[in-house]
Design a protein around this motif. Structure first.
Motif, PDB file in Angstrom:
ATOM      1  N   CYS A 119     -24.930   5.679 -29.491  1.00 32.77           N
ATOM      2  CA  CYS A 119     -24.992   5.016 -28.182  1.00 32.77           C
ATOM      3  C   CYS A 119     -23.772   4.124 -27.991  1.00 32.77           C
ATOM      4  N   SER A 159     -33.668   8.706 -28.232  1.00 25.96           N
ATOM      5  CA  SER A 159     -32.339   8.110 -28.141  1.00 25.96           C
ATOM      6  C   SER A 159     -31.245   9.156 -28.338  1.00 25.96           C
ATOM      7  N   ARG A 162     -30.927  11.135 -25.309  1.00 23.44           N
ATOM      8  CA  ARG A 162     -30.155  10.392 -24.308  1.00 23.44           C
ATOM      9  C   ARG A 162     -28.657  10.571 -24.548  1.00 23.44           C
ATOM     10  N   TYR A 165     -27.574  13.845 -23.295  1.00 22.07           N
ATOM     11  CA  TYR A 165     -27.505  13.758 -21.831  1.00 22.07           C
ATOM     12  C   TYR A 165     -26.178  13.128 -21.399  1.00 22.07           C
ATOM     13  N   LEU A 181     -32.625  15.700 -20.606  1.00 27.71           N
ATOM     14  CA  LEU A 181     -33.600  14.788 -20.023  1.00 27.71           C
ATOM     15  C   LEU A 181     -35.026  15.289 -20.198  1.00 27.71           C
ATOM     16  N   LEU A 184     -35.951  14.333 -23.573  1.00 32.24           N
ATOM     17  CA  LEU A 184     -36.173  12.893 -23.658  1.00 32.24           C
ATOM     18  C   LEU A 184     -37.577  12.556 -23.171  1.00 32.24           C
ATOM     19  N   TYR A 200     -36.573   7.285 -18.184  1.00 34.30           N
ATOM     20  CA  TYR A 200     -36.406   8.724 -17.958  1.00 34.30           C
ATOM     21  C   TYR A 200     -36.281   9.027 -16.467  1.00 34.30           C
ATOM     22  N   PHE A 203     -32.741   8.112 -15.261  1.00 34.80           N
ATOM     23  CA  PHE A 203     -31.704   9.095 -15.596  1.00 34.80           C
ATOM     24  C   PHE A 203     -31.902  10.392 -14.816  1.00 34.80           C
TER      25      PHE A 203
END
Length: 396
Positions: A119, A159, A162, A165, A181, A184, A200, A203
């Motif tokens: 991240c 995570s 994500r 994504y 997604l 996720l 969620y 996004f």
């Protein structure tokens, strides 16, 4: 040598228009984009705003990605990023196969540290690193999550989804972003976490924002707000709620609904006063800085470029703010400056976008379109302007 790549957004719009046997005036009437504006866009003298691109994509019944030219395959191949996409797709496809007997996962603590590290890499604009590592970590964590069956394991997996994504979005693979997604959401449901459920929807709404489907995107923002309302009171809930309002403000701004855009901004500002700067909560950078950055973005989406530029001039971004978000901000400022005729300032902002997060800026459609629009004035710009076009590559 002339620096302007020959396949910019305006050229693609003109090509698609001719394929559909439409005149410029006919397309202007169908899309609602002013005739004179359409001419300048096709000529590359003006960048197509996200609102204009959405209107034109609906009128010609094509995806937004087709108009902006994503993914930029030639540059991805040159940067050896294209070969990283297939492993990510494969990793996303094993989500429901249970424990892989050939994988011995590390502890959840180690995997959580890796998820936070990726991240951080995305926020720093290190797209290639994230793309290189995420597939293997998804496969390892999938087995770990099925082994432990705990909320912690599913949230760590969420995570990593994500991160996939983020990679897909920044490199222009819309279908891969959608799949990430979906995974996720699958993991968040197993963790029974309402905050993740709200994140969620945020996004998910952003994917519709990029596709120019603002009505559906706003409905998803509303759904996210209802979902997050079911979570227990916490700083995380406030951050996601505030971020949902910021997403809604841009959604409404791009749809040219000023009243709703400003209502969302006001709500986000109220929450930001309560949370303070929260740059590391659930991969988001919520706080007063992000509200101010979004105000610049919303004003630009509403075609109030003078006010957007003025607002940006009074904005100071902290040095520790995520580089990916800072780079995106400079791209938006460059577009607003270009539309107000401040060509030198616009190019200076493009340089800041590149310096802050070069990998992200290179694949940012707004950077490419703004550069293409500035090309007509390149004689009044420094020599480095031509080298910037060479850096972007051959498919702007």
């Amino acid at each position: 040598m002339h620096a302007l790549p020959q396949d910019h957004t305006g050229v693609r719009i003109a090509r698609l228009r001719r394929e559909r046997h439409l005149t410029q005036r006919a397309l202007a009437e169908l899309s609602g984009v002013p005739y004179n504006t359409l001419i300048k866009i096709e000529q590359g003298r003006l960048s197509a705003t996200p609102h204009a691109v959405a209107c034109l994509s609906r009128a010609m019944r094509v995806e937004v990605a087709t108009i902006v030219g994503q993914p930029y395959t030639a540059e991805l191949r040159a940067d050896e990023l294209d070969v990283l996409i297939a492993p990510i797709r494969e990793a996303l496809d094993v989500y429901d196969l249970g424990v892989d007997p050939d994988i011995s996962p590390r502890s959840l603590r180690d995997l959580r540290e890796d998820s936070e590290g990726l991240c951080a890499a995305v926020r720093a604009g290190e797209i290639k690193r994230a793309a290189s590592e995420v597939a293997g970590l998804i496969e390892e964590t999938t087995t770990a999550a099925h082994t432990h069956g705990s909320s912690d394991g599913w949230l760590i997996l969420a995570s990593f989804y994500r991160t996939s994504y983020d990679v897909a979005t920044k490199l222009g693979y819309a279908d891969l972003a959608q799949l990430s997604l979906a995974r996720l959401d699958w993991a968040a449901q197993r963790a029974s976490d309402a905050v993740f459920g709200g994140a969620y929807q945020y996004f998910r709404a952003l994917t519709y924002l990029r596709e120019g489907k603002f009505r559906t995107g706003q409905r998803l923002i509303d759904l996210g707000l209802r979902t997050i309302g079911q979570a227990d009171a916490s700083r995380e809930r406030d951050v996601v709620t505030g971020q949902l309002h910021l997403g809604g403000s841009v959604m409404a701004g791009r749809a040219h609904d000023e009243e709703q855009a400003m209502e969302h901004l006001v709500e986000a500002e109220i929450i930001a006063r309560r949370t303070g700067e929260s740059p590391n909560v659930l991969w988001m950078a919520f706080g007063g800085t992000n509200v101010s950055v979004h105000r610049v973005s919303v004003l630009a989406e509403l075609d109030k470029y003078d006010k957007a530029v003025e607002s940006a001039e009074h904005l100071v971004i902290p040095s520790d703010w995520p580089k990916s978000r800072t780079s995106h901000h400079w791209a938006e400022v460059a577009r607003a400056q270009m539309w107000t005729g401040k060509t030198e300032a616009s190019f200076a902002s493009l340089l800041k976008a590149r310096k802050t997060a070069p990998q992200q800026a290179k694949y940012h459609p707004m950077v490419r379109d703004t550069y293409a629009s500035l090309e007509a004035a390149h004689r009044r710009l420094p020599d480095s302007f031509l080298s910037y076009g060479s850096w972007l590559g051959s498919q702007v």
